[in-house]
Write an enzyme that holds these catalytic residues in place. Structure first.
Site, PDB file in Angstrom:
ATOM      1  N   PHE A 131       0.918  -1.169   0.095  1.00  0.00           N
ATOM      2  CA  PHE A 131       0.186  -0.037   0.060  1.00  0.00           C
ATOM      3  C   PHE A 131       0.767   1.205   0.064  1.00  0.00           C
ATOM      4  O   PHE A 131       1.825   1.477   0.903  1.00  0.00           O
ATOM      5  CB  PHE A 131      -1.046  -0.082   1.264  1.00  0.00           C
ATOM      6  CG  PHE A 131      -1.763   1.220   1.333  1.00  0.00           C
ATOM      7  CD1 PHE A 131      -2.984   1.331   0.446  1.00  0.00           C
ATOM      8  CD2 PHE A 131      -1.565   2.398   2.120  1.00  0.00           C
ATOM      9  CE1 PHE A 131      -3.737   2.550   0.421  1.00  0.00           C
ATOM     10  CE2 PHE A 131      -2.081   3.143   2.065  1.00  0.00           C
ATOM     11  CZ  PHE A 131      -3.345   3.410   1.146  1.00  0.00           C
ATOM     12  N   ASP A 216       9.526   2.337   1.460  1.00  0.00           N
ATOM     13  CA  ASP A 216       8.172   3.064   2.080  1.00  0.00           C
ATOM     14  C   ASP A 216       8.099   2.793   3.596  1.00  0.00           C
ATOM     15  O   ASP A 216       7.592   1.691   3.776  1.00  0.00           O
ATOM     16  CB  ASP A 216       7.096   2.908   1.165  1.00  0.00           C
ATOM     17  CG  ASP A 216       5.597   3.549   1.729  1.00  0.00           C
ATOM     18  OD1 ASP A 216       5.622   4.086   2.768  1.00  0.00           O
ATOM     19  OD2 ASP A 216       4.562   3.514   0.901  1.00  0.00           O
ATOM     20  N   LYS A 245       2.808   9.664   8.175  1.00  0.00           N
ATOM     21  CA  LYS A 245       2.206   9.215   9.490  1.00  0.00           C
ATOM     22  C   LYS A 245       2.953   9.778  10.771  1.00  0.00           C
ATOM     23  O   LYS A 245       2.692  11.098  10.970  1.00  0.00           O
ATOM     24  CB  LYS A 245       2.203   7.459   9.395  1.00  0.00           C
ATOM     25  CG  LYS A 245       1.166   7.248   8.454  1.00  0.00           C
ATOM     26  CD  LYS A 245       0.627   5.905   8.820  1.00  0.00           C
ATOM     27  CE  LYS A 245      -0.609   5.397   7.844  1.00  0.00           C
ATOM     28  NZ  LYS A 245      -0.492   4.832   6.526  1.00  0.00           N
TER      29      LYS A 245
HETATM   30  C1  LIG Z   1      -0.490   5.495   5.209  1.00  0.00           C
HETATM   31  C2  LIG Z   1       0.334   4.753   4.118  1.00  0.00           C
HETATM   32  C3  LIG Z   1       0.409   5.529   3.026  1.00  0.00           C
HETATM   33  C4  LIG Z   1      -0.454   6.663   2.781  1.00  0.00           C
HETATM   34  O1  LIG Z   1      -0.142   7.768   3.338  1.00  0.00           O
HETATM   35  P1  LIG Z   1      -1.222   8.865   3.361  1.00  0.00           P
HETATM   36  O2  LIG Z   1      -0.656   9.904   4.489  1.00  0.00           O
HETATM   37  O3  LIG Z   1      -2.816   8.411   3.699  1.00  0.00           O
HETATM   38  O4  LIG Z   1      -1.296   9.505   2.015  1.00  0.00           O
HETATM   39  C5  LIG Z   1       1.519   5.203   2.150  1.00  0.00           C
HETATM   40  N1  LIG Z   1       2.403   4.174   2.392  1.00  0.00           N
HETATM   41  C6  LIG Z   1       2.291   3.351   3.335  1.00  0.00           C
HETATM   42  C7  LIG Z   1       3.263   2.322   3.862  1.00  0.00           C
HETATM   43  C8  LIG Z   1       1.128   3.634   4.319  1.00  0.00           C
HETATM   44  O5  LIG Z   1       1.112   3.027   5.486  1.00  0.00           O
END
Ligand SMILES: *Cc1c(COP(=O)(O)O)cnc(C)c1O
Length: 386
Positions: A131, A216, A245
């Site tokens: 994700f 990520d 986050k």
């Molecule tokens: C939450 C998340 C995102 C997206 O972050 P947003 O601030 O909601 O755009 C991207 N990558 C990972 C691994 C995430 O957990």
């Protein structure tokens, strides 16, 4: 009086499920809802509230900064964003790193995707179940067809391979691959941990083909898994790290950090964000990092993660606990994670169920052993009583 649900549905689009709680305040690891009930927050704003709620260090930093100057845009420098960027560079352990600030995880990954185009290549390899956010570029990187398919056509030339499978990666990566993007632990997919050596093998593969390795760390970052960015246990240096986050200590803040030659791919005018590097968010981010360092909250996250794992594994009906530190996926024998999350809510505990048999927990890093024990006790009761 109108219910929370009715008030919500009267004003918002249906992109989210209707929430059951209206939160009015918080303190430490607890949230207070307008039903006057207190909730033990074991999801922490989905891994954002690293210092919990209303932490004095965050309040002080935000108050000071907002009373000084709230925003200046990237037409000008500001001391807070320079300080935070320097700190992040130090945290990568590589002085050749350079930072791009934005406001969210999706934007951080968008920035990484754009950066990768500057290599002159266009192909991207991502992982199934991964994700990376909801904007079109980040969504294209996301290896979950149920989130993508309604919005086709997505960005082309993206190849999704099974997560944790280095052989599949080897088949997918070539001299045309601009970037490989992976999470150190797949958070949204149910807290999936790859086999040991996976990130190291990816590093070697990307080196062989001159491909950017993008980690990520949006969910695993900021000390949650025991290290700053969630990949360090494999002793690699990525080309790009994306963060959001927990980065802003509860305020919106994202970053795309590039290391080495990748740090110099963008030229003036090629990317930007009006709010990126906002002084208030950066001040909060700095306060969060200082506190994590001062209290060694990353080491504590590992210890408490081990404590939670060993306790939870003794519960009948729990078959596995995945993850590392304070990002854990509790795997249930039955497909009733959504129901269990609701029962926990009724008992005053907040968690999330990313799929039918997994409960995800990502409590604030300031969580105490006593609060963890309380969570285990209530969780045990809920599973036993169904
Ligand atoms: C939450 C998340 C995102 C997206 O972050 P947003 O601030 O909601 O755009 C991207 N990558 C990972 C691994 C995430 O957990």
């Amino acid at each position: 009086m109108k219910s929370v649900e009715a008030k919500w549905e009267a004003v918002f689009q249906k992109s989210y499920g209707t929430p059951k709680l209206n939160i009015i305040s918080g303190k430490g690891c607890y949230l207070l809802a307008d039903n006057k009930k207190r909730y033990l927050d074991f999801i922490g704003g989905i891994a954002t509230s690293v210092l919990g709620h209303a932490h004095p260090a965050i309040i002080k930093a935000v108050r000071n900064q907002i009373a000084t100057v709230a925003h200046v845009s990237n037409l000008y420098a500001n001391p807070e964003s320079i300080k935070l960027a320097s700190k992040l560079i130090e945290m990568t352990g590589d002085e050749d790193a350079r930072v791009f600030f934005c406001n969210s995880g999706a934007e951080a990954n968008e920035a990484a995707l754009k950066l990768s185009r500057k290599t002159g290549r266009t192909k991207v390899v991502s992982t199934l179940g991964g994700f990376h956010g909801r904007t079109m570029g980040a969504l294209s990187l996301t290896g979950q067809s149920e989130k993508r398919d309604l919005f086709a056509p997505i960005i082309e030339k993206i190849n999704y391979v099974p997560y944790g499978d280095i052989t599949a990666m080897r088949r997918a990566v070539s001299k045309k691959t601009a970037m490989v993007i992976v999470e150190p632990i797949q958070g949204e997919n149910g807290v999936i941990t790859p086999p040991a050596g996976y990130l190291k093998a990816l590093r070697e593969l990307c080196d062989e083909y001159g491909t950017l390795l993008v980690i990520d760390a949006v969910q695993t970052g900021m000390g949650r898994t025991g290290f700053w960015f969630g990949y360090e246990h494999e002793e690699i240096t990525p080309d790009v790290i994306t963060l959001a986050k927990g980065l802003g200590g509860g305020l919106p803040l994202g970053a795309m950090i590039a290391i080495g030659p990748a740090a110099h791919l963008f030229k003036p005018g090629e990317h930007g964000s009006t709010f990126g590097g906002n002084p208030v968010s950066c001040a909060a981010g700095l306060a969060a990092i200082n506190e994590i360092e001062k209290k060694a909250l990353n080491e504590k996250a590992l210890e408490l993660g081990e404590f939670l794992k060993s306790e939870l594994l003794t519960i009948e009906g729990v078959i596995e606990v995945r993850g590392r530190g304070l990002l854990l996926g509790i795997v249930l024998q039955q497909d009733w994670a959504k129901e269990i999350a609701n029962y926990l809510l009724a008992k005053g505990v907040l968690v999330n169920a990313p799929n039918s048999n997994t409960i995800r927990i990502a409590p604030p890093l300031i969580v105490t052993k006593i609060e963890c024990a309380k969570f285990v006790k209530i969780f045990t009761e809920v599973i036993a009583n169904g």
